[in-house]
Write an enzyme that holds these catalytic residues in place. Structure first.
Site, PDB file in Angstrom:
ATOM      1  N   GLU A 279      21.051  72.768 -24.298  1.00  0.00           N
ATOM      2  CA  GLU A 279      21.286  72.745 -22.836  1.00  0.00           C
ATOM      3  C   GLU A 279      21.340  74.170 -22.293  1.00  0.00           C
ATOM      4  OE1 GLU A 279      20.943  70.042 -21.026  1.00  0.00           O
ATOM      5  OE2 GLU A 279      20.613  69.037 -22.940  1.00  0.00           O
ATOM      6  N   TRP A 282      17.933  75.032 -21.728  1.00  0.00           N
ATOM      7  CA  TRP A 282      17.339  74.626 -20.444  1.00  0.00           C
ATOM      8  C   TRP A 282      17.641  75.669 -19.367  1.00  0.00           C
ATOM      9  CZ3 TRP A 282      13.729  71.333 -18.874  1.00  0.00           C
ATOM     10  CH2 TRP A 282      13.345  70.312 -19.743  1.00  0.00           C
ATOM     11  N   TRP A 310       5.608  62.609   1.867  1.00  0.00           N
ATOM     12  CA  TRP A 310       7.064  62.467   1.991  1.00  0.00           C
ATOM     13  C   TRP A 310       7.338  61.687   3.270  1.00  0.00           C
ATOM     14  CZ3 TRP A 310       9.198  63.697  -2.411  1.00  0.00           C
ATOM     15  CH2 TRP A 310       8.663  64.722  -3.201  1.00  0.00           C
ATOM     16  N   ASN A 345      25.883  66.011 -14.580  1.00  0.00           N
ATOM     17  CA  ASN A 345      24.433  66.161 -14.750  1.00  0.00           C
ATOM     18  C   ASN A 345      23.660  64.847 -14.619  1.00  0.00           C
ATOM     19  OD1 ASN A 345      21.958  67.632 -15.557  1.00  0.00           O
ATOM     20  ND2 ASN A 345      22.100  66.283 -17.334  1.00  0.00           N
ATOM     21  N   TRP A 363      11.861  67.111  -2.186  1.00  0.00           N
ATOM     22  CA  TRP A 363      12.884  67.655  -3.091  1.00  0.00           C
ATOM     23  C   TRP A 363      13.511  68.928  -2.500  1.00  0.00           C
ATOM     24  CZ3 TRP A 363      12.236  72.623  -4.823  1.00  0.00           C
ATOM     25  CH2 TRP A 363      10.930  73.142  -4.832  1.00  0.00           C
ATOM     26  N   TRP A 386      15.399  69.929  -9.691  1.00  0.00           N
ATOM     27  CA  TRP A 386      14.805  69.096  -8.632  1.00  0.00           C
ATOM     28  C   TRP A 386      13.335  68.820  -8.897  1.00  0.00           C
ATOM     29  CZ3 TRP A 386      16.630  66.015  -4.931  1.00  0.00           C
ATOM     30  CH2 TRP A 386      17.988  66.099  -4.659  1.00  0.00           C
TER      31      TRP A 386
HETATM   32  P1  FAD Z   1      27.099  71.527 -19.990  1.00  0.00           P
HETATM   33  O1  FAD Z   1      26.484  70.223 -20.343  1.00  0.00           O
HETATM   34  O2  FAD Z   1      28.378  71.870 -20.609  1.00  0.00           O
HETATM   35  O3  FAD Z   1      25.999  72.622 -20.331  1.00  0.00           O
HETATM   36  C1  FAD Z   1      26.302  73.986 -20.640  1.00  0.00           C
HETATM   37  C2  FAD Z   1      25.494  74.898 -19.762  1.00  0.00           C
HETATM   38  O4  FAD Z   1      24.094  74.745 -20.000  1.00  0.00           O
HETATM   39  C3  FAD Z   1      25.668  74.643 -18.279  1.00  0.00           C
HETATM   40  O5  FAD Z   1      26.830  75.270 -17.802  1.00  0.00           O
HETATM   41  C4  FAD Z   1      24.389  75.209 -17.695  1.00  0.00           C
HETATM   42  O6  FAD Z   1      24.462  76.615 -17.544  1.00  0.00           O
HETATM   43  C5  FAD Z   1      23.377  74.888 -18.775  1.00  0.00           C
HETATM   44  N1  FAD Z   1      22.694  73.621 -18.493  1.00  0.00           N
HETATM   45  C6  FAD Z   1      23.085  72.383 -18.824  1.00  0.00           C
HETATM   46  N2  FAD Z   1      22.178  71.473 -18.421  1.00  0.00           N
HETATM   47  C7  FAD Z   1      21.198  72.166 -17.817  1.00  0.00           C
HETATM   48  C8  FAD Z   1      19.976  71.790 -17.183  1.00  0.00           C
HETATM   49  N3  FAD Z   1      19.561  70.500 -17.127  1.00  0.00           N
HETATM   50  N4  FAD Z   1      19.212  72.758 -16.631  1.00  0.00           N
HETATM   51  C9  FAD Z   1      19.581  74.062 -16.693  1.00  0.00           C
HETATM   52  N5  FAD Z   1      20.739  74.470 -17.284  1.00  0.00           N
HETATM   53  C10 FAD Z   1      21.528  73.536 -17.836  1.00  0.00           C
HETATM   54  N6  FAD Z   1      22.777  73.651 -13.054  1.00  0.00           N
HETATM   55  C11 FAD Z   1      23.282  74.764 -12.505  1.00  0.00           C
HETATM   56  O7  FAD Z   1      23.916  75.563 -13.207  1.00  0.00           O
HETATM   57  N7  FAD Z   1      23.105  75.035 -11.169  1.00  0.00           N
HETATM   58  C12 FAD Z   1      22.401  74.198 -10.350  1.00  0.00           C
HETATM   59  O8  FAD Z   1      22.239  74.492  -9.169  1.00  0.00           O
HETATM   60  C13 FAD Z   1      21.892  73.001 -10.913  1.00  0.00           C
HETATM   61  N8  FAD Z   1      21.229  72.112 -10.134  1.00  0.00           N
HETATM   62  C14 FAD Z   1      20.728  70.971 -10.706  1.00  0.00           C
HETATM   63  C15 FAD Z   1      20.011  70.068  -9.895  1.00  0.00           C
HETATM   64  C16 FAD Z   1      19.486  68.910 -10.440  1.00  0.00           C
HETATM   65  C17 FAD Z   1      18.707  67.950  -9.560  1.00  0.00           C
HETATM   66  C18 FAD Z   1      19.670  68.617 -11.807  1.00  0.00           C
HETATM   67  C19 FAD Z   1      19.117  67.353 -12.408  1.00  0.00           C
HETATM   68  C20 FAD Z   1      20.374  69.501 -12.621  1.00  0.00           C
HETATM   69  C21 FAD Z   1      20.897  70.692 -12.086  1.00  0.00           C
HETATM   70  N9  FAD Z   1      21.623  71.608 -12.885  1.00  0.00           N
HETATM   71  C22 FAD Z   1      22.098  72.761 -12.310  1.00  0.00           C
HETATM   72  C23 FAD Z   1      21.741  71.414 -14.357  1.00  0.00           C
HETATM   73  C24 FAD Z   1      23.002  70.697 -14.852  1.00  0.00           C
HETATM   74  O9  FAD Z   1      23.224  69.529 -14.122  1.00  0.00           O
HETATM   75  C25 FAD Z   1      24.251  71.579 -14.796  1.00  0.00           C
HETATM   76  O10 FAD Z   1      23.998  72.833 -15.389  1.00  0.00           O
HETATM   77  C26 FAD Z   1      25.421  70.930 -15.567  1.00  0.00           C
HETATM   78  O11 FAD Z   1      25.690  69.647 -15.048  1.00  0.00           O
HETATM   79  C27 FAD Z   1      26.647  71.820 -15.439  1.00  0.00           C
HETATM   80  O12 FAD Z   1      27.759  71.236 -16.060  1.00  0.00           O
HETATM   81  P2  FAD Z   1      28.359  71.842 -17.394  1.00  0.00           P
HETATM   82  O13 FAD Z   1      28.544  73.306 -17.257  1.00  0.00           O
HETATM   83  O14 FAD Z   1      29.533  71.030 -17.747  1.00  0.00           O
HETATM   84  O15 FAD Z   1      27.160  71.593 -18.399  1.00  0.00           O
END
Ligand code: FAD
Length: 480
Positions: A279, A282, A310, A345, A363, A386
């Site tokens: 993650e 990502w 759209w 997420n 989006w 997005w």
């Molecule tokens: P954890 O699951 O604990 O993950 C650890 C870290 O990994 C996160 O803090 C983050 O830095 C990174 N990470 C995790 N999942 C993703 C992912 N899918 N993409 C990129 N990095 C990821 N994340 C943001 O930080 N900022 C945003 O503006 C953002 N917008 C999003 C919009 C959409 C439509 C979607 C589907 C996802 C988005 N995410 C975004 C990714 C993800 O949802 C969040 O990073 C995550 O929910 C943060 O919670 P956590 O720190 O507990 O994640």
């Protein structure tokens, strides 16, 4: 006193494991610690409301941390490419140190500063510090950026491990009479009248101390259930590190190494560790993509989507924002976002899918709303998230996989815990019906005090019909 150097804090609001700060300290010159609130350079992508709340507290925490080290944080507001040369002239600084930025405007800003400071014989020294791997370091054999996650992440894992976190080799020495600046309050970042973020300090602890605490909590608890638990919005199975990582209060390599060390010798944790690091992967992938393809903040990664019809309306967009779509999981997510500055997420994926596929709303409208309301709003992760959901992104989900919000709700919140938390008006519905109030028998609704169309909306669109419309819209652009 010798010539000072300026340390320009950007999205690296910490003093630990900060290569650029370590390099500035190694000069042994007195430091001027600077933060510039620059809303002009990013234009429409300037920091949104919820993130400004976070930034207010994060700057206060950084100022306190620097204060403990005998330093002072100078706060100024305006275009960075104007403020920094001004401060150089005012202070007689001999160099400016900073971490690299990767957002679309950053390379241009850094080039301008490099040129303007160079004319005064002042160096701009930029260092990595916000990513695990630099975008130039991870490329295909043909020297191209990766556009698909799995080979990208494999290439990252084949590369040398990110260096272990480092503290400054020399103690930080600060300028005795720091230049004038604004107070954190004068930056007017936190909301007032109304203070819609009242109570958020109970939920979040912005700043490096809060980041380290969040990491410790995660290692002790949720990491053990991460791979499975991360999909269930009611379980606290994720790290909640995203705003801390966004503002650089903790470095990704601190997180990487802390997780690796914690799991070392515990083979039972290997799967959890690998999923979590992927993650973080990502996050890397999104930042590398945006760095290489900066136009994707506005344009679809897959060009055919520029012609996507759209068709959604402004009133549907309003209902989505307010959590009034009539689909409980979508509405719960949008309310969680509004009330806490965060959304789980899986629910981000479902609410984004609903906006783009059920409502056929661009989006970019959803991205803008998230950017304004998330405390972790991050241009790269948000745009990538997005575009991935909308189907237009690099390595996006196949378009025909349209989430059914009701089935997702039954699967990932079977007892309705998440729904009840954010939708009190549905709380008395039995588990069987809470996922789809519109299909509940009249007597059940009455018993639970739910009056459709009055205290909870009828569904904005019907799932099967919306799915057909989305597929028809996609058929118009497919093959283009
Ligand atoms: P954890 O699951 O604990 O993950 C650890 C870290 O990994 C996160 O803090 C983050 O830095 C990174 N990470 C995790 N999942 C993703 C992912 N899918 N993409 C990129 N990095 C990821 N994340 C943001 O930080 N900022 C945003 O503006 C953002 N917008 C999003 C919009 C959409 C439509 C979607 C589907 C996802 C988005 N995410 C975004 C990714 C993800 O949802 C969040 O990073 C995550 O929910 C943060 O919670 P956590 O720190 O507990 O994640």
């Amino acid at each position: 006193m010798s010539e000072p150097v300026i340390y320009w804090f950007r999205r690296d609001l910490r003093v630990d494991d900060l290569p650029a700060l370590n390099a500035a300290a190694a000069t042994k010159a007195p430091l001027i610690a600077l933060y510039v609130l620059d809303d002009e350079t990013p234009g429409e992508f300037a920091t949104g409301g919820a993130s400004r709340w976070w930034l207010h507290h994060s700057l206060a925490a950084l100022a306190a941390d620097l204060g403990d080290l005998g330093g002072h944080l100078v706060l100024r507001r305006g275009r960075a490419d104007r403020i920094i040369p001004e401060l150089v002239a005012e202070s007689g600084a001999g160099a400016v140190y900073c971490s690299r930025g990767y957002d679309p405007w950053d390379p241009g800003l850094e080039q301008t500063l490099h040129r303007d400071l160079g004319e005064r014989d002042v160096a701009l020294r930029r260092y990595p510090g916000s990513l695990l791997f630099e975008p130039e370091a991870i490329q295909t054999k043909a020297g191209e950026p990766y556009k698909v996650f799995t080979p990208f992440w494999k290439a990252c894992l084949r590369a040398q491990d990110p260096p272990a976190p480092r503290q400054p080799g020399s103690a930080l020495r600060f300028h005795e009479t720091p230049p004038e600046g604004l107070s954190v309050d004068e930056l007017a970042l936190a909301p007032r009248n109304p203070d819609w973020a009242a109570g958020w300090t109970d939920l979040w602890q912005p700043g490096a101390t809060g980041a380290r605490a969040a990491l410790r909590r995660f290692l002790r608890g949720a990491l053990g259930d991460y791979a499975e638990g991360r999909d269930y919005p009611h379980r606290a199975s994720t790290s909640r590190l995203s705003p801390h990582l966004h503002f650089g209060e903790i470095s990704p390599r601190q997180v990487w190494h802390a997780v690796g060390n914690h799991c070392a010798g515990h083979s039972d944790l290997a799967g959890q560790r690998d999923k979590f690091l992927a993650e973080l992967g990502w996050r890397e992938f999104s930042h590398h993509l945006l760095y290489h393809f900066p136009a994707t903040v506005e344009e679809p990664f897959k060009p055919a989507f520029a012609r996507f019809p759209w068709l959604g309306t402004e009133s549907q967009l309003r209902a989505w924002r307010r959590g009034l779509t009539g689909y409980p999981l979508v509405d719960a997510g949008m309310r969680e976002l509004w009330q806490t500055g965060y959304m789980h997420n899986r629910v981000r994926m479902i609410t984004a899918s609903f906006l783009t596929k059920h409502l056929l709303i661009h989006w970019r409208r959803g991205e803008a709303w998230f950017r304004d309301t998330l405390v972790d709003a991050d241009l790269a992760n948000n745009v990538c998230g997005w575009q991935w959901v909308a189907g237009s992104g690099a390595d996006a989900a196949p378009y025909f996989r349209i989430f059914n919000p009701t089935l997702q709700s039954r699967k990932f919140d079977p007892a309705g815990d998440y729904l009840r938390r954010w939708l009190p008006e549905l709380a008395a519905l039995p588990d069987k019906h809470i996922h789809e109030p519109a299909a509940a028998p009249e007597a059940v609704l009455r018993e639970a005090g739910v009056i459709l169309g009055e205290n909870y909306p009828h569904p904005l669109v019907e799932h099967a019909a919306a799915r057909e419309s989305a597929l028809a819209a996609y058929a118009e652009i497919k093959g283009g």
